[in-house]
Design an enzyme around this catalytic site. Structure first.
Site, PDB file in Angstrom:
ATOM      1  N   LYS A 129       0.823  -1.212   0.000  1.00  0.00           N
ATOM      2  CA  LYS A 129       0.000   0.000   0.000  1.00  0.00           C
ATOM      3  C   LYS A 129       0.868   1.278   0.000  1.00  0.00           C
ATOM      4  O   LYS A 129       2.092   1.218   0.236  1.00  0.00           O
ATOM      5  CB  LYS A 129      -0.926  -0.043   1.226  1.00  0.00           C
ATOM      6  CG  LYS A 129      -1.953  -1.187   1.166  1.00  0.00           C
ATOM      7  CD  LYS A 129      -2.916  -1.140   2.346  1.00  0.00           C
ATOM      8  CE  LYS A 129      -3.960  -2.256   2.252  1.00  0.00           C
ATOM      9  NZ  LYS A 129      -4.961  -2.163   3.358  1.00  0.00           N
TER      10      LYS A 129
ATOM     11  N   TYR B 167     -12.170  -2.126  -3.927  1.00  0.00           N
ATOM     12  CA  TYR B 167     -12.712  -2.264  -2.571  1.00  0.00           C
ATOM     13  C   TYR B 167     -14.247  -2.191  -2.560  1.00  0.00           C
ATOM     14  O   TYR B 167     -14.841  -1.857  -1.535  1.00  0.00           O
ATOM     15  CB  TYR B 167     -12.106  -1.199  -1.651  1.00  0.00           C
ATOM     16  CG  TYR B 167     -10.728  -1.572  -1.133  1.00  0.00           C
ATOM     17  CD1 TYR B 167     -10.555  -2.666  -0.274  1.00  0.00           C
ATOM     18  CD2 TYR B 167      -9.601  -0.844  -1.487  1.00  0.00           C
ATOM     19  CE1 TYR B 167      -9.297  -3.009   0.212  1.00  0.00           C
ATOM     20  CE2 TYR B 167      -8.331  -1.185  -1.001  1.00  0.00           C
ATOM     21  CZ  TYR B 167      -8.198  -2.266  -0.153  1.00  0.00           C
ATOM     22  OH  TYR B 167      -6.954  -2.609   0.334  1.00  0.00           O
TER      23      TYR B 167
ATOM     24  N   ASN C 106      -1.991   0.187   6.707  1.00  0.00           N
ATOM     25  CA  ASN C 106      -1.457  -1.054   7.282  1.00  0.00           C
ATOM     26  C   ASN C 106      -0.598  -1.847   6.299  1.00  0.00           C
ATOM     27  O   ASN C 106      -0.480  -3.067   6.398  1.00  0.00           O
ATOM     28  CB  ASN C 106      -2.578  -1.890   7.899  1.00  0.00           C
ATOM     29  CG  ASN C 106      -3.656  -2.253   6.902  1.00  0.00           C
ATOM     30  OD1 ASN C 106      -3.523  -1.969   5.714  1.00  0.00           O
ATOM     31  ND2 ASN C 106      -4.710  -2.892   7.380  1.00  0.00           N
TER      32      ASN C 106
ATOM     33  N   HIS D 192      -2.238  -5.483   1.488  1.00  0.00           N
ATOM     34  CA  HIS D 192      -3.529  -6.133   1.260  1.00  0.00           C
ATOM     35  C   HIS D 192      -3.252  -7.580   0.880  1.00  0.00           C
ATOM     36  O   HIS D 192      -2.268  -7.859   0.199  1.00  0.00           O
ATOM     37  CB  HIS D 192      -4.288  -5.453   0.100  1.00  0.00           C
ATOM     38  CG  HIS D 192      -5.445  -6.286  -0.393  1.00  0.00           C
ATOM     39  ND1 HIS D 192      -6.696  -6.216   0.190  1.00  0.00           N
ATOM     40  CD2 HIS D 192      -5.523  -7.256  -1.349  1.00  0.00           C
ATOM     41  CE1 HIS D 192      -7.493  -7.096  -0.409  1.00  0.00           C
ATOM     42  NE2 HIS D 192      -6.804  -7.731  -1.351  1.00  0.00           N
TER      43      HIS D 192
ATOM     44  N   GLU E 271      -9.403 -10.976  -7.653  1.00  0.00           N
ATOM     45  CA  GLU E 271      -8.442  -9.872  -7.467  1.00  0.00           C
ATOM     46  C   GLU E 271      -7.209 -10.039  -8.367  1.00  0.00           C
ATOM     47  O   GLU E 271      -6.664  -9.045  -8.858  1.00  0.00           O
ATOM     48  CB  GLU E 271      -8.045  -9.780  -5.988  1.00  0.00           C
ATOM     49  CG  GLU E 271      -9.223  -9.344  -5.113  1.00  0.00           C
ATOM     50  CD  GLU E 271      -8.897  -9.330  -3.619  1.00  0.00           C
ATOM     51  OE1 GLU E 271      -7.776  -9.717  -3.226  1.00  0.00           O
ATOM     52  OE2 GLU E 271      -9.779  -8.911  -2.844  1.00  0.00           O
TER      53      GLU E 271
END
Ligand code: ADP
Ligand code: MG
Length: 202
Positions: free
Chosen positions: A73, A113, A176, A179, A190
């Site tokens: 991320k 998302y 965080n 993913h 995905e």
């Protein structure tokens, strides 16, 4: 364990676990036995009758090789952590079989998302995911989907186990660092969201 695994474990307890050594176990049952043998070695099968007590021919079945979608991320790319995080994947037996750095568009982040559209954090999450470049990657290995989730650690780094990527690197529950797909269905969807089959080289 996820519900699907439990259903497969029940199938094994009712069927394949009763087989004698050398029996040929076919179709659904063979697949269930395969999943069960892997699950048993990881965390023990619920309900007994399998796991360490499983017949030798089930214990010897290897874990399934899987692929999962991973994203480093924007908080990770901003701090130049891509190599350090990739080293954790590789140290955990996951192989990076596809990888690309890109800057997500608003539309891509919202679509990716989409399942979280109704959650209170959706808008912030999308803003965060477009705030800088990401690295999208396909990880391959034994039981890769669960293995990657384990290596990632809990969503909130405050709850993440020692040694996990989120414990080591995450800034917050939102920023965080990584993913990871959470099911075989999500992984297939995905991976297809970012990669053509020809771009994945195992
Ligand atoms: P995970 O990434 O562990 O699968 P989720 O799928 O529940 O977690 O959430 C997707 C992402 O949304 C998280 O990784 C995190 O970046 C963000 N997120 C989740 N919960 C919160 C929250 N309570 N507040 C802010 N951001 C959140
Ligand atoms: Mg998730």
């Amino acid at each position: 364990a996820p519900a699907g695994v439990h259903a497969q474990l029940r199938a094994v307890q009712q069927g394949a676990a009763g087989h004698a050594e050398g029996d040929v176990v076919e179709g659904q049952q063979a697949h269930a036995a395969y999943v069960c043998a892997a699950a048993a070695r990881r965390k023990g099968c619920p309900g007994g009758g399998v796991g360490l007590n499983a017949p030798q021919h089930l214990q010897d079945i290897p874990m399934a090789t899987e692929r999962t979608l991973s994203i480093l991320k924007p908080d990770a790319t901003r701090r130049n952590l891509t190599g350090k995080i990739n080293a954790v994947f590789e140290g955990a037996g996951l192989r990076i079989v596809a990888q690309r750095r890109l800057h997500l568009s608003q539309q891509q982040a919202e679509a990716f998302y989409g399942a979280h559209r109704e959650r209170g954090f959706f808008k912030d999450l999308v803003s965060f995911m477009v705030s800088g470049p990401v690295v999208v990657q396909v990880l391959e290995g034994a039981d890769a989907i669960a293995q990657n989730r384990k290596v990632m650690g809990a969503t909130n780094p405050a709850n993440a186990d020692a040694g996990t990527i989120r414990k080591l690197f995450a800034e917050s529950i939102e920023a965080n660092s990584v993913h990871g797909s959470d099911s075989p269905e999500a992984a297939a969807h995905e991976i297809g969201f970012f990669f053509a089959g020809t771009e994945i080289v195992g």
